[in-house]
Design an enzyme around this catalytic site. Structure first.
Site, PDB file in Angstrom:
ATOM      1  N   GLU A 119       9.593  17.263  14.569  1.00  0.00           N
ATOM      2  CA  GLU A 119       9.982  17.088  13.168  1.00  0.00           C
ATOM      3  C   GLU A 119       9.156  18.025  12.292  1.00  0.00           C
ATOM      4  O   GLU A 119       7.925  17.989  12.320  1.00  0.00           O
ATOM      5  CB  GLU A 119       9.761  15.639  12.746  1.00  0.00           C
ATOM      6  CG  GLU A 119      10.309  15.360  11.363  1.00  0.00           C
ATOM      7  CD  GLU A 119      10.161  13.898  10.945  1.00  0.00           C
ATOM      8  OE1 GLU A 119       9.076  13.336  11.151  1.00  0.00           O
ATOM      9  OE2 GLU A 119      11.140  13.349  10.417  1.00  0.00           O
ATOM     10  N   LYS A 155       0.851  -1.189   0.000  1.00  0.00           N
ATOM     11  CA  LYS A 155       0.000   0.000   0.000  1.00  0.00           C
ATOM     12  C   LYS A 155       0.892   1.246   0.000  1.00  0.00           C
ATOM     13  O   LYS A 155       1.479   1.607   1.007  1.00  0.00           O
ATOM     14  CB  LYS A 155      -0.925   0.034   1.222  1.00  0.00           C
ATOM     15  CG  LYS A 155      -1.857   1.244   1.192  1.00  0.00           C
ATOM     16  CD  LYS A 155      -1.908   1.909   2.539  1.00  0.00           C
ATOM     17  CE  LYS A 155      -2.351   3.338   2.617  1.00  0.00           C
ATOM     18  NZ  LYS A 155      -1.907   4.323   1.675  1.00  0.00           N
ATOM     19  N   GLU A 215       9.756   2.653  10.597  1.00  0.00           N
ATOM     20  CA  GLU A 215      10.727   3.739  10.463  1.00  0.00           C
ATOM     21  C   GLU A 215       9.917   5.008  10.550  1.00  0.00           C
ATOM     22  O   GLU A 215       8.998   5.221   9.759  1.00  0.00           O
ATOM     23  CB  GLU A 215      11.418   3.695   9.097  1.00  0.00           C
ATOM     24  CG  GLU A 215      12.438   2.597   8.946  1.00  0.00           C
ATOM     25  CD  GLU A 215      13.548   2.671   9.953  1.00  0.00           C
ATOM     26  OE1 GLU A 215      13.856   3.773  10.458  1.00  0.00           O
ATOM     27  OE2 GLU A 215      14.106   1.604  10.258  1.00  0.00           O
ATOM     28  N   CYS A 243      13.529  11.622   6.326  1.00  0.00           N
ATOM     29  CA  CYS A 243      13.602  11.268   7.755  1.00  0.00           C
ATOM     30  C   CYS A 243      14.968  11.621   8.293  1.00  0.00           C
ATOM     31  O   CYS A 243      15.132  11.845   9.477  1.00  0.00           O
ATOM     32  CB  CYS A 243      13.422   9.777   7.954  1.00  0.00           C
ATOM     33  SG  CYS A 243      11.990   9.160   7.158  1.00  0.00           S
TER      34      CYS A 243
HETATM   35  C1  UN1 Z   1      14.009   8.531   4.446  1.00  0.00           C
HETATM   36  O1  UN1 Z   1      14.021   9.751   4.417  1.00  0.00           O
HETATM   37  O2  UN1 Z   1      13.055   7.925   4.970  1.00  0.00           O
HETATM   38  O3  UN1 Z   1      19.896   8.087   3.900  1.00  0.00           O
HETATM   39  C2  UN1 Z   1      15.006   7.666   3.805  1.00  0.00           C
HETATM   40  C3  UN1 Z   1      19.144   8.750   3.175  1.00  0.00           C
HETATM   41  C4  UN1 Z   1      18.396   8.028   2.075  1.00  0.00           C
HETATM   42  C5  UN1 Z   1      17.171   7.407   2.622  1.00  0.00           C
HETATM   43  C6  UN1 Z   1      16.271   8.342   3.385  1.00  0.00           C
HETATM   44  N1  UN1 Z   1      19.259   7.028   1.500  1.00  0.00           N
HETATM   45  O4  UN1 Z   1      18.996   9.955   3.304  1.00  0.00           O
END
Ligand code: UN1
Length: 496
Positions: free
Chosen positions: A384, A174, A249, A283
């Site tokens: 965040e 999804k 995550e 992230c």
């Molecule tokens: C994300 O933002 O969930 O290390 C992943 C990094 C990328 C992956 C980010 N290879 O910034």
């Protein structure tokens, strides 16, 4: 404009609800990229059933053969990299070099997991009793529900899908409603690579409907999710009740320390890339910059100048540095945090507003924003933001810098810029995050090592490759003892 269908049991089928919504380009919101199904529970039920029925066949397909399909997918992805990279940019807004990078990450992952098909190691050990041996082997769980975000619309699904498949699981995928066409292209590539019907199923739609139906489905054996903490927590509660594994995550509040001995040119580049790359929507984005007081003023001055010089625009245009935010909700969230920062008394140096000059008015653009005089407990230093907003915090020593970095409920990524080998080595130990970078930004993890964060950033089941990476989550460990002595031997009792 493409009308998307769900992919269930090897067929592209319309949703049972007959309902659709539009995925638009965040750089030009009048441009519709695709119509996608707002599927319902009945579609989820059919997809899970297809995955459940295909499972025994896929489980019994030798892992090296499964790997060959992933290898073919890698080759197709490579061939179509340019076209897919452009689609990533159109559908979610990151600039084209990053759109291409998103696809490259999936290519890397496909090759890596293809190779894992010839490893998937367990262990064989001597037993304490004679004429007996013991080994551990990996076995798949069954049907996995994979729920993915829009910010890496090809890469993150590839981490989860390829790892699930190589272990022998079947999948219901999804994707985010902000990037459904990218998801379709990835599924088509696996179909073209020869994945048998039912092994991978795609159902688009809302989290409330499709996500929840997956989370509560009796025949889903495990869940892997990347997205917000709020959704992750809710999924974890239902997973706990149903006794199924979940990997999550979630957020980050990633920090870069800039020490007084740092190469400031390098640190500046790293901060710009980490804070404003992907419009701050990773992230791993660098959202706190902790600068030693001896270089603080100079560094802030240089950072502001450089942030002001960044060019906003459609990521498909050459020379653009920063694309739009993903949607209207993200725009108001980011603008709201900028207000909060001002109210909290942080000093706004540049940016701070929506960018609406000329064609920018067609999308969700926010000017790259730099705050200084931020203190570690301000909301802009704790929550965040997921946008092009960076907070500079002053520190007076290595020790104070580290304690500020660690003063966060998140713990995904942190970096230190220093030329002092002892600070570098200490930071590796002291920074309390799943990823630590020395003289590099907080973004840009490679797929051959695990990826995941501490505390509220994740569930402790990392993604991606490496000895302790995603394969440990996507497979059960089964332990087998064989006794070929022909008699009853009692472990722990027959001790000679
Ligand atoms: C994300 O933002 O969930 O290390 C992943 C990094 C990328 C992956 C980010 N290879 O910034």
């Amino acid at each position: 404009m493409k009308t998307i269908k769900n992919f269930i049991n090897g067929q592209w089928v319309p949703p049972s609800t007959g309902e659709y919504e539009e995925s638009v380009s965040p750089a030009h919101v009048v441009e519709v990229v695709a119509r996608y199904p707002m599927s319902g529970k009945a579609d989820v039920d059919r997809a899970v059933e297809a995955a459940r029925s295909a499972f025994p066949m896929w489980r019994d397909t030798p892992a090296p053969r499964r790997g060959e399909i992933l290898f073919k997918a890698a080759e197709i992805l490579r061939r179509r990299k340019e076209e897919l990279g452009r689609l990533v940019t159109r559908e979610m807004g990151k600039i084209l070099p990053e759109g291409l990078g998103d696809v490259q990450e999936a290519i890397d992952m496909a090759y890596f997991m293809a190779g894992e098909g010839r490893r998937l190691q367990g262990e064989t050990v001597p037993c304490e009793l004679p004429n007996k041996d013991g080994k551990s082997i990996r076995v798949p769980w069954g049907v996995f529900a994979l729920i993915t975000p829009w910010n890496f619309p090809i890469a993150i699904p590839s981490w989860k899908i390829f790892a699930s498949l190589i272990c022998g699981n079947t999948v219901v995928f999804k994707p985010s409603s902000d990037s459904p066409l990218c998801a379709v292209r990835l599924v088509e590539i696996l179909e073209e690579a020869g994945l048998p019907a039912g092994v991978l199923n795609l159902v688009t739609g809302s989290g409330e409907s499709v996500g929840e139906a997956l989370a509560l489905h009796q025949d889903v054996q495990g869940i892997s999710f990347t997205g917000s903490c709020a959704v992750g927590e809710a999924l974890a509660v239902s997973a706990a009740k149903l006794h199924r594994p979940i990997a999550m995550e979630m957020g980050g509040k990633n920090a870069i320390m800039v020490m007084d001995d740092a190469n400031l040119d390098l640190a500046l580049e790293g901060v710009l890339w980490g804070a404003f790359g992907t419009t701050g929507q990773r992230c791993t984005a660098s959202s706190r910059i902790i600068v030693h007081e001896k270089v603080h003023d100079l560094f802030v001055e240089r950072l502001v100048k450089a942030a002001n010089a960044l060019r906003l625009g459609d990521g498909l245009d050459k020379g653009v540095d920063v694309g739009p935010l993903i949607n209207r909700r993200a725009l108001s969230k980011v603008l709201n945090y900028i207000r909060i920062g001002k109210d909290e008394g942080a000093h706004l140096h540049c940016g701070g507003a929506q960018a609406q000059a000329g064609a920018l008015a067609e999308g969700y653009f926010v000017e790259p924003t730099v705050f200084s005089a931020v203190t570690p407990n301000m909301r802009i230093a704790q929550e965040e933001i997921f946008g092009p907003v960076v907070s500079v915090i002053k520190c007076d020593s290595y020790e104070e810098g580290v304690s500020i970095v660690n003063q966060s409920r998140f713990g995904l990524s942190a970096a230190i810029y220093t030329q002092n080998i002892n600070y570098a080595a200490r930071a590796e130990r002291d920074l309390d995050t799943g990823l630590v970078y020395v003289n590099a930004s907080t973004i840009g993890a490679e797929i051959q090592l695990p990826f995941g964060g501490f505390r509220h950033s994740g569930s402790g089941h990392p993604e991606a490759g490496g000895l302790m990476g995603a394969l440990d989550f996507f497979s059960h460990i089964k332990v087998v003892y064989r006794d070929f002595s022909g008699k009853l031997q009692k472990a722990q009792i027959d001790v000679s």
